[in-house]
Design an enzyme around this catalytic site. Sequence first.
Site, PDB file in Angstrom:
ATOM      1  N   HIS A 135       0.841  -1.205   0.000  1.00 47.87           N
ATOM      2  CA  HIS A 135       0.000   0.000   0.000  1.00 47.87           C
ATOM      3  C   HIS A 135       0.869   1.246   0.000  1.00 47.87           C
ATOM      4  O   HIS A 135       1.943   1.258   0.624  1.00 47.87           O
ATOM      5  CB  HIS A 135      -0.948   0.021   1.197  1.00 47.87           C
ATOM      6  N   ASP A 153      -0.690   4.252   0.787  1.00 43.40           N
ATOM      7  CA  ASP A 153      -1.268   5.213   1.731  1.00 43.40           C
ATOM      8  C   ASP A 153      -0.535   5.114   3.069  1.00 43.40           C
ATOM      9  O   ASP A 153       0.079   4.084   3.379  1.00 43.40           O
ATOM     10  CB  ASP A 153      -2.779   4.999   1.909  1.00 43.40           C
ATOM     11  N   ASP A 203       6.547   1.832   6.635  1.00 46.20           N
ATOM     12  CA  ASP A 203       5.182   1.295   6.467  1.00 46.20           C
ATOM     13  C   ASP A 203       4.426   2.112   5.436  1.00 46.20           C
ATOM     14  O   ASP A 203       3.721   3.036   5.788  1.00 46.20           O
ATOM     15  CB  ASP A 203       4.455   1.304   7.814  1.00 46.20           C
ATOM     16  N   GLU A 254      -5.140   0.864   2.815  1.00 45.94           N
ATOM     17  CA  GLU A 254      -4.816  -0.165   3.793  1.00 45.94           C
ATOM     18  C   GLU A 254      -4.950   0.375   5.203  1.00 45.94           C
ATOM     19  O   GLU A 254      -5.386  -0.326   6.110  1.00 45.94           O
ATOM     20  CB  GLU A 254      -3.380  -0.681   3.573  1.00 45.94           C
ATOM     21  N   GLU A 255      -4.559   1.643   5.367  1.00 45.71           N
ATOM     22  CA  GLU A 255      -4.576   2.249   6.706  1.00 45.71           C
ATOM     23  C   GLU A 255      -5.954   2.812   7.059  1.00 45.71           C
ATOM     24  O   GLU A 255      -6.146   3.310   8.162  1.00 45.71           O
ATOM     25  CB  GLU A 255      -3.524   3.364   6.800  1.00 45.71           C
ATOM     26  N   GLU A 286       4.987  -5.572   4.053  1.00 47.17           N
ATOM     27  CA  GLU A 286       4.794  -4.865   5.331  1.00 47.17           C
ATOM     28  C   GLU A 286       6.053  -5.000   6.195  1.00 47.17           C
ATOM     29  O   GLU A 286       6.787  -5.981   6.080  1.00 47.17           O
ATOM     30  CB  GLU A 286       3.603  -5.455   6.091  1.00 47.17           C
ATOM     31  N   HIS A 318       4.180   4.243  12.212  1.00 45.78           N
ATOM     32  CA  HIS A 318       3.077   5.034  12.785  1.00 45.78           C
ATOM     33  C   HIS A 318       3.572   6.013  13.857  1.00 45.78           C
ATOM     34  O   HIS A 318       2.764   6.637  14.537  1.00 45.78           O
ATOM     35  CB  HIS A 318       1.968   4.145  13.365  1.00 45.78           C
TER      36      HIS A 318
HETATM   37 ZN   LIG Z   1       1.387  -1.126   6.351  1.00 46.89          ZN
END
Ligand SMILES: [Zn+2]
Length: 401
Positions: free
Chosen positions: A87, A89, A120, A155-156, A184, A373
């Site tokens: 992903h 995003d 990520d 995805e997020e 990932e 994150h």
């Molecule tokens: Zn991810």
Amino acid sequence: MGGRVVRPRVHGVALPETSPLALAQSLIRCPSVTPEEGGALSLLADVIAKAGFAVERPIFSESGTPDIQNLYARIGTGGPVLLFAGHTDVVPPGEADAWSHGPFSGEVADGMLYGRGAVDMKGGIACMLAATLRFLEARGPGFGGSIAFLITGDEEGPALNGTVKLLDWARERGERFDHCLLGEPTNPERLGDMIKIGRRGSLTGRITVHGRQGHVAYPHRADNPIPGLLRLASTLIAAPLDGGTAHFDASNLEFTTIDVGNPATNVIPATARAVFNVRFNDDWTAATLGAEIRRRLEEAAGNAIRFSLDLQPSNSPAFLTRPDAFVDLVADAIQAETGHRPALSTTGGTSDARFIKDACPVIEFGLVGQTMHEVDERVAVEDLDRLTAIYGRVLDAYFPA
Ligand SMILES: [Zn+2]
């Protein structure tokens, strides 16, 4: 295979940038906070089309959610088909001032690349892309199979207009995959620590205990639901759900909140609620686990506690990709590059692998996830080079010359 005609046109075409750092920097500079595309998929599409891939950009919609852009690209017409998934995003950066380098700056300092998505998983995508470009440069289009990229921008977020629909869309067009590598960030400490070969399932439930409101000074005229809720909650945490399985830890139930919402100190409330989430192993499905939890609650409640149990629909089953030749092939590539034999793990949260597993065997291996994150999300530039080399070894072994 399906009827699509995919014309590789690598030979004689100048290949684009194959430095994973440059690709990762360019991707990080696209502010693609879910649901914004931010230019990230367009950049990816440009690079991959120049390498000879047929590129599609389906947009999916669902009422009540924003439209989401996605990308599907493929080179080759025959099998085997190796799918790279991921992903573009990212989660929001939070307070930009708290970052030592701007969250969308893609700056390098002391050998580390900073930015939201560095691990990520724009960094991982950059490595997949760089490895694929180098592989095609070395081998040309007749490498004896197909490589596909399935990249979502959702995805997020709610994950409704991303991988699930993209897989359906691809299947309807006759696309079939033999194996998938999802990029990932899977390594806890250092590159080479861990491959994820499955994921635990997730089930959320709400317990409501029903009583009768009244004055605290006259409890015989009321029915306080709080002691009943405490008894039910204690029941669920007293005994383990299982003892773990061959590839999974024991299932784990956590209470996330207990709510009465009573501002008064002289009123017995009418209801009391608690919410729990279970991360469960392959001993269970969401249905069998829900039934077992209900059975334990009913046994504890007897006729004394009136309660209701609401189980949220779960789209997160537990799944396992059984260790086989493909897992060995990836583990060998990691060991050759890092010197570590990766652990085969099913720990951690859910990922889009839970959807891909219905299309083909899927395993996950990417960067070190420590800062994902977080403020100052960052990746060692050296790790980008090594992950690119690992993915390159996977391609070489998957499509032997
Ligand atoms: Zn991810």
